[in-house]
Design an enzyme around this catalytic site. Structure first.
Site, PDB file in Angstrom:
ATOM      1  N   GLY A 195      14.992   6.707   3.000  1.00 38.40           N
ATOM      2  CA  GLY A 195      13.771   6.026   3.438  1.00 38.40           C
ATOM      3  C   GLY A 195      12.676   6.967   3.910  1.00 38.40           C
ATOM      4  O   GLY A 195      12.939   8.045   4.431  1.00 38.40           O
ATOM      5  N   THR A 241       2.585   9.577  -3.086  1.00 39.46           N
ATOM      6  CA  THR A 241       2.656   8.386  -2.237  1.00 39.46           C
ATOM      7  C   THR A 241       3.541   8.637  -1.017  1.00 39.46           C
ATOM      8  O   THR A 241       3.277   8.106   0.066  1.00 39.46           O
ATOM      9  CB  THR A 241       3.182   7.176  -3.033  1.00 39.46           C
ATOM     10  N   GLY A 286       0.816  -1.208   0.000  1.00 34.38           N
ATOM     11  CA  GLY A 286       0.000   0.000   0.000  1.00 34.38           C
ATOM     12  C   GLY A 286       0.847   1.253   0.000  1.00 34.38           C
ATOM     13  O   GLY A 286       0.339   2.361   0.163  1.00 34.38           O
ATOM     14  N   GLU A 314       9.343   4.607   7.631  1.00 36.90           N
ATOM     15  CA  GLU A 314       9.403   4.683   9.090  1.00 36.90           C
ATOM     16  C   GLU A 314       9.449   6.134   9.586  1.00 36.90           C
ATOM     17  O   GLU A 314       9.192   6.394  10.760  1.00 36.90           O
ATOM     18  CB  GLU A 314      10.663   3.975   9.617  1.00 36.90           C
ATOM     19  N   ALA A 336      12.208   1.069  -1.830  1.00 36.93           N
ATOM     20  CA  ALA A 336      12.179   2.014  -2.960  1.00 36.93           C
ATOM     21  C   ALA A 336      13.594   2.444  -3.339  1.00 36.93           C
ATOM     22  O   ALA A 336      13.969   2.422  -4.514  1.00 36.93           O
ATOM     23  CB  ALA A 336      11.320   3.222  -2.610  1.00 36.93           C
TER      24      ALA A 336
HETATM   25 MO1  MOS Z   1       9.242  -1.967   8.901  1.00 35.62          MO
HETATM   26  S1  MOS Z   1       8.948  -2.236  10.936  1.00 35.62           S
HETATM   27  O1  MOS Z   1      10.786  -2.797   8.767  1.00 35.62           O
HETATM   28  O2  MOS Z   1       8.061  -2.780   8.032  1.00 35.62           O
END
Ligand code: MOS
Length: 763
Positions: free
Chosen positions: A727, A659, A479, A730, A522
């Site tokens: 990233g 996104t 998602g 997170e 990604a």
């Molecule tokens: Mo994340 S907790 O590595 O999906």
């Protein structure tokens, strides 16, 4: 081993970086997207778990006769008649979150542990029969939670061979510096068990093929990881396990690997010679799936009177199961976020009778940023300093752990842009000083970061006979936008509309991809796809050059045609190039397993053994955030309402602002739940979770969520990976909890150091 680092610069006007809606969205809202539990192979039977009602001890008498006599029942498995399972590769090295092998012994480790499995023609029959399996227990003493009487802790020194999994850290002499510091704080922040609560239930559908191979439909963030776990359980080769997972309805870490129940579906399917599907009930998600553990985080700060930090200690304690070590690395931020000469971080673990915890979104940093950034807010208040000013006085321009420069750090810009968008400079710093009618208004802020990992990946891009372009990868899309990002990446190379690129994902027979976890997919995969697409395009140019008697260097691929450079509408369509060249497909395959032997690729398949750490190169690669929150606390009722959130993020190049923004907003909502609502509540007498359901485990709903503003303040980071993206997944989970907690303090003058922040804790 090295990962291809040659920078890729998207062309001007490239689809990379363009706001693009998720291509899977329409299929998902219309029901056309098939989630794995909707794959129902012919002859499929339904399995339902029987789970332990006691938290510790052994299984006594088991009576399955009533269940077996029920209509439609095909099989009842208990530890008396289950086939043997072999141990899987364990997290963090492998993709199994729990060493527990289900139905292999009579030991009860926690309430809710699987003690039986009933398989029937329908799920209703299996559910009914499962309720009639009678299991007697010899209950033993148990530890319901980390603060219960009888709880004991252990540290790295007791971890033997796995001690290196414990990231204890020290620089300088923190104790001596604390003793000398003119200003000190000693504060402990605690957090409860948190559960992923993905919309899509965990499920496994297993079918054994005539040739002895196993097909598994399971929602997974990592097809290769799931493949290795099933191969280990059933002593199969990787080639004998086929994992299919085209869509994942949320994972947040819980679907990075497999949990023990999954083995039972495959075990039953083999026993019965028929496909078997096991869908966990929602309550079973709280006992069969590894959550984020409860944590305690003692932070001691030593500072000069001007706010300059001299010492920092961070003592982290997290719950673990009686079987496994899992480190919630909440002290990571404390090692690197501020310019502090003397730092010590230590971890300890408390075994409790609960399911083994594991990774949940922003493992470590979610609770670590709550503790550290709450403590910094307390220091700012103690010194009468603006919270941003305190942070700027301790800003570090290089990584204090490695001494390396940051690959990119626009955290100053995040503070500034966030503060401006929020209106921070109108804040009256005195707690309780800002009000609106009977509501006390609080403004708080906090910062966060998360490391950028890179994992080798492979991808294939094909141009088909009809001129269609497709990209194939074993990666997952939970998602978050992988389908869309890969289409954008291929579209950049071929100069075609993003919508026309076909994307196939989520199958272990497709080219190897990293886990869609740790915020690394990604950044790891898009450069590989770009290179694969470039190889396919270059071959097309060569073919077209031969057909037309031109030099390949004078040709380009654009708008679905191979044409003379800058002469749109000339030349040949992609289908014509293939057709006239007698080709049915032109393929570009690329991977970044540079210098990794075939043996090592097999050995590390589905593990994190080849991951590139954020500090592996000449730079330290981290994303950065600053989040601002406004809360309103009703003075008479004590209710806490979140009013506004502004998050400013430096995540390098943003590959798709639509996104990326959605992911960050989603995580900010998740963090709001952690700040104000979510807690696994343990019944200390029964040793079981008292609220294992979505009625009583409180998650934020739309009415709880106000306006959220997301700002991007980063720029392409060439040291992160070739496309310069760090990233995102997170990052939204960092800083927000502390920003809300700090806002509550600013509103009320009450500091709640135990999540969630509830009105009764402010009395
Ligand atoms: Mo994340 S907790 O590595 O999906």
């Amino acid at each position: 081993m090295s990962i291809d680092d040659r920078p890729i610069e998207p062309a001007p006007g490239s689809p990379i970086g363009r706001p693009t809606s998720r291509r899977d969205a329409r299929d998902k809202v219309t029901g056309a997207a098939r989630y794995v539990a909707e794959f129902r192979p012919e002859g499929m039977l339904h399995a339902v778990l029987v789970t332990s009602t006691v938290p510790a001890g052994t299984i006594g008498a088991v009576d399955t006769t009533r269940a077996e006599a029920m209509p439609g029942v095909r099989l009842v498995l208990t530890h008396h008649n289950s086939a043997a399972l072999a141990p899987p590769p364990l997290y963090p090295f492998g993709a199994a979150f729990q060493s527990l092998l289900p139905l292999q012994d009579d030991k009860i480790r926690f309430s809710g542990q699987a003690v039986g499995l009933v398989v029937a023609d329908t799920v209703e029959q299996a559910t009914d029969a499962a309720a009639r399996v009678r299991v007697d227990y010899h209950t033993a003493a148990f530890v319901p939670g980390a603060s219960a009487p009888g709880a004991t802790s252990y540290g790295a020194e007791d971890c033997g061979q796995i001690a290196e999994a414990v990231p204890n850290y020290a620089r300088g002499d923190a104790e001596a510096a604390l003793a000398e510091a003119p200003v000190t704080l000693d504060l402990t922040y605690t957090t409860p068990r948190h559960y992923h609560c993905a919309m899509e239930l965990h499920s496994t559908t297993a079918r054994w093929e005539d040739d002895g191979t196993l097909t598994v439909w399971e929602p997974t963030q990592w097809t290769a990881g799931t493949q290795t776990v099933f191969a280990a359980w059933f002593k199969l080769s990787l080639e004998q396990v086929h994992v299919i997972s085209p869509y994942v309805g949320g994972g947040f870490g819980s679907k990075c690997g497999s949990h023990p129940h999954a083995a039972l579906a495959a075990m039953a399917a083999r026993e019965l010679g028929a496909p078997v599907q096991l869908v966990l009930t929602r309550p079973q998600h709280f006992t069969c799936v590894s959550p984020r553990p409860a944590t305690s985080n003692r932070v001691r700060l030593g500072a000069e009177r001007d706010g300059k930090l001299t010492a920092l200690t961070y003592d982290s304690v997290n719950e673990v199961s009686t079987d496994n070590l899992y480190v919630e690395p909440s002290g990571g931020l404390a090692t690197l976020y501020y310019d502090v000469p003397h730092v010590r971080v230590d971890y300890r673990f408390v075994p409790v009778n609960a399911v083994s915890p594991a990774s949940m979104r922003a493992p470590g940093e979610a609770v670590g940023s709550f503790a550290l950034e709450s403590a910094m807010d307390e220091l700012a208040a103690a010194l009468g300093l603006d919270p941003i000013e305190l942070r700027l006085r301790n800003y570090t321009e290089h990584d204090p752990v490695t001494g390396k420069p940051w690959s990119g750090k626009n955290l100053r810009r995040a503070y500034e842009a966030g503060a401006r968008a929020f209106g921070w400079h109108d804040r009256d710093p005195r707690p309780g000083s800002m009000r609106r009618g009977s509501e006390l208004i609080g403004w708080g802020m906090a910062g966060g970061s998360f490391p950028t990992y890179v994992h080798p990946c492979a991808a294939t891009v094909r141009v088909q006979a009809d001129g269609g372009v497709e990209v194939v990868s074993g990666g997952s899309d939970l998602g978050t936008g992988t389908y869309t990002l890969l289409a954008q990446t291929v579209a950049d190379v071929f100069g075609v509309d993003t919508d026309t690129v076909r994307v196939r994902l989520g199958d272990s027979t497709y080219p190897y991809a990293a886990c869609s976890g740790g915020s690394m997919l990604a950044g790891s995969l898009t450069p590989v796809v770009h290179q694969a697409a470039t190889l396919a395009r270059d071959e097309l140019l060569t073919l077209a050059a031969a057909l037309t008697g031109t030099d390949a260097g004078d040709l380009e691929v654009s708008g679905g045609r191979v044409q003379q450079t800058a002469q749109p509408g000339t030349g040949l369509s992609l289908a014509e190039v293939l057709g006239r060249s007698g080709r049915t497909v032109v393929e570009g395959a690329y991977d970044t397993f540079t210098g990794v032997s075939a043996e090592d690729q097999a050995k590390f398949h589905g593990t994190l053994g080849l991951i590139r750490l954020p500090t592996a190169g000449p730079y330290s690669v981290y994303s950065w955030s600053a989040v601002f929150a406004e809360v309103a606390v009703d003075e008479d009722l004590g209710t806490i309402r979140l009013k506004r959130l502004v998050g400013a993020y430096d995540c390098g190049r943003v590959l798709n602002p639509t996104t990326a923004r959605s992911q960050l907003m989603g995580a900010m909502v998740m963090a709001t739940g952690a700040a104000l609502l979510e807690a696994g509540v343990v019944d200390p007498g029964l040793g079981r979770l008292a609220n294992p359901n979505l009625a009583e485990y409180m998650l934020p709903v739309n009415a709880d969520i106000p306006d959220i503003e997301v700002l991007f303040v980063g720029e392409p980071d060439p040291h992160a990976n070739p496309l310069g993206a760090r990233g995102i997944g997170e990052m939204g989970m960092t800083a927000t909890i502390a920003a809300i907690a700090n806002a509550v303090h600013h509103a009320t003058g009450k500091r709640v150091r135990d999540l969630p922040i509830l009105m009764e804790k402010m009395l």
